[in-house]
Design a protein around this motif. Sequence first.
Motif, PDB file in Angstrom:
ATOM      1  N   ARG A 241     -10.824   2.772  -3.614  1.00 25.77           N
ATOM      2  CA  ARG A 241     -10.183   3.129  -4.608  1.00 25.77           C
ATOM      3  C   ARG A 241     -10.736   2.687  -5.756  1.00 25.77           C
ATOM      4  NH1 ARG A 241      -3.440   0.928  -5.332  1.00 25.77           N
ATOM      5  NH2 ARG A 241      -2.835   2.020  -3.621  1.00 25.77           N
ATOM      6  N   GLU A 243     -13.230   2.263  -8.169  1.00 27.78           N
ATOM      7  CA  GLU A 243     -12.754   1.335 -10.103  1.00 27.78           C
ATOM      8  C   GLU A 243     -14.133   1.542 -10.830  1.00 27.78           C
ATOM      9  OE1 GLU A 243     -10.380  -0.305 -10.674  1.00 27.78           O
ATOM     10  OE2 GLU A 243      -9.005  -0.569  -8.760  1.00 27.78           O
ATOM     11  N   GLU A 251     -11.206  -9.391  -6.964  1.00 25.57           N
ATOM     12  CA  GLU A 251     -10.065  -8.952  -7.478  1.00 25.57           C
ATOM     13  C   GLU A 251     -10.116  -7.243  -7.270  1.00 25.57           C
ATOM     14  OE1 GLU A 251      -9.732 -10.749 -11.330  1.00 25.57           O
ATOM     15  OE2 GLU A 251     -11.001 -12.262 -10.464  1.00 25.57           O
ATOM     16  N   ARG A 252     -11.157  -6.727  -7.218  1.00 23.89           N
ATOM     17  CA  ARG A 252     -11.590  -5.443  -7.160  1.00 23.89           C
ATOM     18  C   ARG A 252     -12.270  -4.635  -6.577  1.00 23.89           C
ATOM     19  NH1 ARG A 252      -7.704  -2.942  -9.745  1.00 23.89           N
ATOM     20  NH2 ARG A 252      -7.379  -3.572 -12.230  1.00 23.89           N
ATOM     21  N   LEU A 253     -11.979  -4.371  -4.813  1.00 22.13           N
ATOM     22  CA  LEU A 253     -12.802  -4.070  -4.417  1.00 22.13           C
ATOM     23  C   LEU A 253     -12.531  -2.867  -4.413  1.00 22.13           C
ATOM     24  CD1 LEU A 253     -12.022  -6.224  -1.117  1.00 22.13           C
ATOM     25  CD2 LEU A 253     -13.220  -6.732  -3.418  1.00 22.13           C
ATOM     26  N   PHE A 256     -10.753  -2.026   0.608  1.00 20.54           N
ATOM     27  CA  PHE A 256     -10.067  -2.834   0.718  1.00 20.54           C
ATOM     28  C   PHE A 256      -9.061  -3.084   1.537  1.00 20.54           C
ATOM     29  CE2 PHE A 256      -6.087  -1.800  -1.369  1.00 20.54           C
ATOM     30  CZ  PHE A 256      -6.680  -0.262  -2.674  1.00 20.54           C
ATOM     31  N   MET A 258      -4.458  -2.515   3.097  1.00 18.12           N
ATOM     32  CA  MET A 258      -3.490  -2.890   2.775  1.00 18.12           C
ATOM     33  C   MET A 258      -2.423  -3.506   4.424  1.00 18.12           C
ATOM     34  SD  MET A 258      -2.284  -0.677  -0.121  1.00 18.12           S
ATOM     35  CE  MET A 258      -3.156  -0.001  -1.070  1.00 18.12           C
ATOM     36  N   LYS A 319       8.571   0.215  -9.733  1.00 20.39           N
ATOM     37  CA  LYS A 319       7.848  -0.440  -8.882  1.00 20.39           C
ATOM     38  C   LYS A 319       8.065  -2.300  -9.561  1.00 20.39           C
ATOM     39  CE  LYS A 319       2.537  -0.595  -8.153  1.00 20.39           C
ATOM     40  NZ  LYS A 319       2.442   0.343  -6.835  1.00 20.39           N
ATOM     41  N   ALA A 334      -2.159  -9.167  -9.003  1.00 22.37           N
ATOM     42  CA  ALA A 334      -1.121  -8.649  -7.579  1.00 22.37           C
ATOM     43  C   ALA A 334      -1.301  -8.225  -6.694  1.00 22.37           C
ATOM     44  CB  ALA A 334      -1.461  -7.300  -8.648  1.00 22.37           C
ATOM     45  N   ILE A 335      -0.916  -9.289  -5.859  1.00 22.51           N
ATOM     46  CA  ILE A 335      -1.134  -9.199  -4.546  1.00 22.51           C
ATOM     47  C   ILE A 335      -0.843  -8.681  -3.454  1.00 22.51           C
ATOM     48  CG2 ILE A 335      -2.345 -11.712  -4.572  1.00 22.51           C
ATOM     49  CD1 ILE A 335       0.490 -12.139  -3.447  1.00 22.51           C
ATOM     50  N   GLY A 336       0.232  -7.233  -4.709  1.00 26.69           N
ATOM     51  CA  GLY A 336       1.801  -6.670  -3.374  1.00 26.69           C
ATOM     52  C   GLY A 336       2.196  -6.285  -4.325  1.00 26.69           C
ATOM     53  N   SER A 337       3.217  -4.866  -3.677  1.00 28.38           N
ATOM     54  CA  SER A 337       4.644  -4.073  -4.542  1.00 28.38           C
ATOM     55  C   SER A 337       5.010  -3.784  -3.948  1.00 28.38           C
ATOM     56  CB  SER A 337       3.614  -3.624  -5.027  1.00 28.38           C
ATOM     57  OG  SER A 337       3.046  -2.386  -4.296  1.00 28.38           O
ATOM     58  N   GLY A 367      -2.539  -6.600  -0.705  1.00 29.37           N
ATOM     59  CA  GLY A 367      -3.277  -6.220  -0.327  1.00 29.37           C
ATOM     60  C   GLY A 367      -4.207  -7.741   0.260  1.00 29.37           C
ATOM     61  N   ARG A 370      -6.959  -9.828  -1.824  1.00 29.25           N
ATOM     62  CA  ARG A 370      -6.341 -10.450  -2.406  1.00 29.25           C
ATOM     63  C   ARG A 370      -5.490 -11.354  -2.507  1.00 29.25           C
ATOM     64  NH1 ARG A 370      -4.547  -6.124  -7.577  1.00 29.25           N
ATOM     65  NH2 ARG A 370      -6.517  -5.349  -7.577  1.00 29.25           N
TER      66      ARG A 370
HETATM   67  P1  5GP Z   1      -0.354  -0.553  -4.999  1.00 28.39           P
HETATM   68  O1  5GP Z   1      -0.486   0.402  -3.964  1.00 28.39           O
HETATM   69  O2  5GP Z   1       1.002  -0.868  -5.281  1.00 28.39           O
HETATM   70  O3  5GP Z   1      -1.074  -0.014  -5.933  1.00 28.39           O
HETATM   71  O4  5GP Z   1      -1.079  -1.328  -4.364  1.00 28.39           O
HETATM   72  C1  5GP Z   1      -0.613  -2.814  -3.010  1.00 28.39           C
HETATM   73  C2  5GP Z   1      -1.974  -4.077  -2.777  1.00 28.39           C
HETATM   74  O5  5GP Z   1      -3.040  -3.386  -3.386  1.00 28.39           O
HETATM   75  C3  5GP Z   1      -1.760  -4.194  -4.952  1.00 28.39           C
HETATM   76  O6  5GP Z   1      -0.387  -5.128  -5.141  1.00 28.39           O
HETATM   77  C4  5GP Z   1      -2.941  -5.040  -4.663  1.00 28.39           C
HETATM   78  O7  5GP Z   1      -2.581  -6.636  -4.235  1.00 28.39           O
HETATM   79  C5  5GP Z   1      -3.864  -4.149  -3.267  1.00 28.39           C
HETATM   80  N1  5GP Z   1      -4.664  -3.496  -4.570  1.00 28.39           N
HETATM   81  C6  5GP Z   1      -4.690  -2.240  -5.076  1.00 28.39           C
HETATM   82  N2  5GP Z   1      -5.940  -1.987  -5.993  1.00 28.39           N
HETATM   83  C7  5GP Z   1      -6.912  -3.107  -5.710  1.00 28.39           C
HETATM   84  C8  5GP Z   1      -7.804  -3.218  -5.450  1.00 28.39           C
HETATM   85  O8  5GP Z   1      -8.881  -2.990  -5.648  1.00 28.39           O
HETATM   86  N3  5GP Z   1      -8.242  -4.154  -4.882  1.00 28.39           N
HETATM   87  C9  5GP Z   1      -8.012  -5.080  -4.039  1.00 28.39           C
HETATM   88  N4  5GP Z   1      -8.933  -5.622  -3.389  1.00 28.39           N
HETATM   89  N5  5GP Z   1      -6.793  -4.856  -3.777  1.00 28.39           N
HETATM   90  C10 5GP Z   1      -6.317  -4.066  -4.004  1.00 28.39           C
END
Ligand code: 5GP
Length: 395
Positions: A241, A243, A251-253, A256, A258, A319, A334-337, A367, A370
Amino acid sequence: MPEHRLDLAPAVTIPPHLVGQVQSKLAYVDELIASADVAESGDRITLALHAAAGARAAEIEEKVQRVVREMAQGSIAPKVEILEDHLARPTSYSADPLDELLARGEVYEESTGIFTFGPLMSRLIAYFESRFLELAAHFDAQPYRFPTLMSAKFLDRVDYFRAFPHSLTFATHLREDLDIINQFAETAKYEGKGLNSPAEFFSQVEAMLSPAVCYHLYFSLADHPLPNGQLVATAVGTCFRYESNNLTSLERLWNFTMREVIFVGSKDFVLEHREQSRQFMHRIFEELGLAYQVETANDPFFVGEFRKQAAFQNAFQLKYEIRARLPFKESTLAIGSYNYHQDFFGRHLGITLPDGKPIHTGCTAFGLERVAHAFLAQHGLDPARWPAAVREALS
Ligand code: 5GP
Ligand code: ZN
């Protein structure tokens, strides 16, 4: 650091629930913007610019105000429901683990948002994944392997370009043309912020880098009835993604990983499995010693789609985010959903239940980088101070 600044008063005051969302969207407003800050009071925007705006100041301001109006005008604060609150769980570390990880050579930043992880992070991630696989095993989830590339044709079918255009990453290649390939080979150089090659050297985009894992499963089921009418699957995948200048720390990669557990079936089947996931993970997160909460949330839709889509997700509780505490910055990540997509993918992709109605889908997504980052932010890099389950598993 850029020295050029542009201070703006937003056309409408940005309500507290939108301060972060608007701020992150401002990164995409103009290439001159190096970073954006929205004051917590919502009445001030400060842009740091790569160069003086000069005659372009008015144009940038107009674009910023458009974002503000589209996202904030008439916006109603969502009702945030907290399903679990374990934020007070004891933690023993209060620094940003990234500094120590970089110093020890455990993490290397290859480029903005692109990180390499050494043995400590790799072992931690493998261990956390093994715990997420317990959830998959609990449901007898079928294993899948998905490609890193994702078909642009299918992403179009699920309206991804409308919802998240800003975060797409495109895969391309040189056009099949001897002269172009030779010219590229002779002249291509990395200059400034990228390759110097002209855009016309590159092919039309047929594929993207996957922004999510579960989409691949839905695409593979498209245009057919689902045999037996239900399926639980699991897969791990690399996700991308873009960013922009929101890419900070771990925190934002841009790139990453999943791990997902994916549910396909009737509405009740998907909702029950999502809820069971949450209850199952409750015990695992407790053993991991994670301080976190689970709350209703929305996806980061782009400006034009944001208000409507976010309100819809919120109203139907589509969500739930698992947000871990980051003690060093007194915030959560957010580490997961736990997600429920209703029959969205069923309708768009023609996946049907035995009765001919569109199928419902949902997923539990973690994630991995994360999770490891949040764990280290809470418990530090010294295994002796880790919660027993993690310490023993990694010793
Ligand atoms: P979601 O589908 O809910 O957007 O993403 C699921 C999980 O992927 C998120 O809760 C997060 O842990 C991880 N995630 C989403 N975007 C990023 C990001 O930009 N960087 C990192 N490291 N993890 C992400
Ligand atoms: Zn998913």
